[in-house]
Design an enzyme around this catalytic site. Sequence first.
Site, PDB file in Angstrom:
ATOM      1  N   LEU A   1      23.693  40.504  46.653  1.00 44.61           N
ATOM      2  CA  LEU A   1      24.986  40.172  47.234  1.00 44.61           C
ATOM      3  C   LEU A   1      25.377  38.808  46.388  1.00 44.61           C
ATOM      4  O   LEU A   1      24.687  37.900  46.243  1.00 44.61           O
ATOM      5  CB  LEU A   1      25.035  40.060  48.654  1.00 44.61           C
ATOM      6  CG  LEU A   1      24.548  41.286  49.486  1.00 44.61           C
ATOM      7  CD1 LEU A   1      24.582  40.963  50.717  1.00 44.61           C
ATOM      8  CD2 LEU A   1      25.194  42.450  48.977  1.00 44.61           C
ATOM      9  N   ASP A   2      26.717  38.896  45.843  1.00 42.67           N
ATOM     10  CA  ASP A   2      26.962  37.823  45.283  1.00 42.67           C
ATOM     11  C   ASP A   2      27.509  36.760  46.405  1.00 42.67           C
ATOM     12  O   ASP A   2      27.386  37.110  47.578  1.00 42.67           O
ATOM     13  CB  ASP A   2      28.440  38.048  44.334  1.00 42.67           C
ATOM     14  CG  ASP A   2      29.503  38.467  45.143  1.00 42.67           C
ATOM     15  OD1 ASP A   2      29.835  37.749  46.086  1.00 42.67           O
ATOM     16  OD2 ASP A   2      30.078  39.536  44.541  1.00 42.67           O
ATOM     17  N   ALA A   3      27.584  35.433  46.046  1.00 37.17           N
ATOM     18  CA  ALA A   3      27.620  34.240  46.698  1.00 37.17           C
ATOM     19  C   ALA A   3      28.935  34.660  47.944  1.00 37.17           C
ATOM     20  O   ALA A   3      28.838  34.050  48.947  1.00 37.17           O
ATOM     21  CB  ALA A   3      27.930  32.939  46.046  1.00 37.17           C
TER      22      ALA A   3
ATOM     23  N   THR B   1      29.866  37.413  49.023  1.00 36.19           N
ATOM     24  CA  THR B   1      29.795  38.595  49.939  1.00 36.19           C
ATOM     25  C   THR B   1      28.827  38.279  51.051  1.00 36.19           C
ATOM     26  O   THR B   1      27.764  37.817  50.658  1.00 36.19           O
ATOM     27  CB  THR B   1      29.300  39.786  49.315  1.00 36.19           C
ATOM     28  OG1 THR B   1      30.124  39.934  47.868  1.00 36.19           O
ATOM     29  CG2 THR B   1      29.027  41.031  50.033  1.00 36.19           C
TER      30      THR B   1
END
Length: 223
Positions: A93-95, A97
């Site tokens: 998950l990107d930072a 999210t």
Amino acid sequence: MKSDRQLAKYLANLGYGSRKEVEAAIRRGRVTGEGESLRFDGEPVDPAPGMVILMNKPAGFTCSRQDQGNLVYELLPPRYLKRTPALSTVGRLDADTTGLLLFTDDGKLLHKLISPKPGTPKTYEATLARPLEGHEAELFASGALMLRGEDKPLLPATLQITGERTARLTITEGRYHQVRRMFAAAGNHVEALHRASFGPLILGDLPEGEWRLLSAEEISALA
């Protein structure tokens, strides 16, 4: 019953220290019990290899071991980073999210869950910069949506509109920044993104930044 040497190797692989450090701990009586009642300093020993962790990832944390800034692994006990086999996130998950993030040291399960082949459904809750226009659900379900820079259309995805600028999207793929890019292709921009479920797993009331071990039944349901 494991010999002291076997026990030291086992505990060292769980991250409790080097082989020599664990052997010294055994001699000092810090390791007690055996089998399922094995304890280190009075606390139950961590699960054997094959464990799966479910975390409610907060914003601002990166799914990496080496990037600068806050890392999701810092939210786990430090010894978990020393386990053999290594503990890895199931995808990323990107930072920015938040939400459901899995970790495992089971290589076979990890490969299955991150395979590029259509597989585990994942549901995301998105907050958008602009009101939804009404065409998005049909577009995402069409199986014809092509993301910029790619040459293969997305598989059909299910969109449920939950508000003027909010929606719940379920996908079965895991392409790079897929959800954000899908809404961009529909002419909108994701301001906040939260993963609410992964296959049969949901976050429930797990607080942000907290984690729990999956039961054997939950792991079997994933596999």
